[in-house]
Design an enzyme around this catalytic site. Sequence first.
Site, PDB file in Angstrom:
ATOM      1  N   PRO A   2       0.805  -1.216   0.000  1.00 37.47           N
ATOM      2  CA  PRO A   2       0.000   0.000   0.000  1.00 37.47           C
ATOM      3  C   PRO A   2       0.841   1.271   0.000  1.00 37.47           C
ATOM      4  O   PRO A   2       1.731   1.433   0.832  1.00 37.47           O
ATOM      5  CB  PRO A   2      -0.819  -0.107   1.292  1.00 37.47           C
ATOM      6  N   GLU A   3       0.558   2.135  -0.951  1.00 36.55           N
ATOM      7  CA  GLU A   3       1.122   3.483  -0.963  1.00 36.55           C
ATOM      8  C   GLU A   3      -0.041   4.434  -0.699  1.00 36.55           C
ATOM      9  O   GLU A   3      -1.109   3.994  -0.301  1.00 36.55           O
ATOM     10  CB  GLU A   3       1.811   3.747  -2.314  1.00 36.55           C
ATOM     11  N   HIS A  93      -2.089 -14.783  10.864  1.00 33.68           N
ATOM     12  CA  HIS A  93      -1.369 -13.545  10.616  1.00 33.68           C
ATOM     13  C   HIS A  93      -2.053 -12.322  11.236  1.00 33.68           C
ATOM     14  O   HIS A  93      -1.666 -11.187  10.955  1.00 33.68           O
ATOM     15  CB  HIS A  93      -1.184 -13.340   9.110  1.00 33.68           C
TER      16      HIS A  93
END
Length: 274
Positions: A2-3, A93
């Site tokens: 993710p940016e 996770h």
Amino acid sequence: MPELPEVDAVKESLNRQIRGKTIRQVTVYWPPMVKVPEDRKQFEEMLQSQTVQNISRMGKFMIIHLDDYALVSHLRMEGKYFFMEEEGPKDKHTHVLFLFDDGTSLHYNDVRKFGTMHLFDKGTENAHKPLVLLGPDPIDDRFSAEYMHERLQKTTRRIKTVLLDQSVVAGFGNIYVDETLFRAGIHPERLGTSLSEKEVGRIVDEGRKVIREAMGAGGSTIRSYARSDGGKGEFQNRLFVYGQEGNPCPNCSRPITKTKVGGRGTHLCYHCQE
DNA sequence: CAGCTGCCCTGCGGGC
DNA sequence: TGCCCGCAGGGCAGCT
């Protein structure tokens, strides 16, 4: 990975899903990801009974605003939030689990365990690391050709490295830097000092445009990125160079090359970028 | 003090 | 088939 556009999409879906909800309980399963406070129990206790006011974003950081605190969250490469109508199930996770009063839950899931959380007293978050170090967003007016030209004159670094420096401009990652430099026709290894004002102007314009377009498309779904509602972005279909090695350049049809710049995988067209 | 390197971490894919 | 290695990469600590 993710940016800015992907983090913005996650922020939007979180606002739809958890705004107004009150936290009943928080459990941290991977304590090293909570950087502030250092004690996991303290983090869990501070969050108890806090109501989510809203969620904002600075660069690639999300800020979950609570009654008394601000929770600063960075997803790094693989971090994701999953909202669930029930408490679980939690997968292997999931490193932080937020349980709300109404029985719904928010799971922070991160295969690589690179993501971070910092919890600060409300209103003080901008005065502490990591937010205090951030430069303007690419869509902020402060990210101008004049500003960038000045910053570039003060460094010996290459343009790609400077654009990835979050203290200069906050929000570009590897994907959108490669796309920006391709669109601007600038080679990623050009030294900052070598760029004319006109060239810097192109980089700023194209950078802002590519970020805006990607935000409009909900970001790029590469590897495993997803919003907290499971939705994916569409911009991966509109990338010109990132992940396109060997494919024809959309401009000149010569193959896109993959190389390394400053230790990062870098995609470019040697013919169109100089 | 700017800039560079290594580290954090796991899954996956290529090579043998 | 199975094992090993390299790679993916954002940000920061710790060097030079």
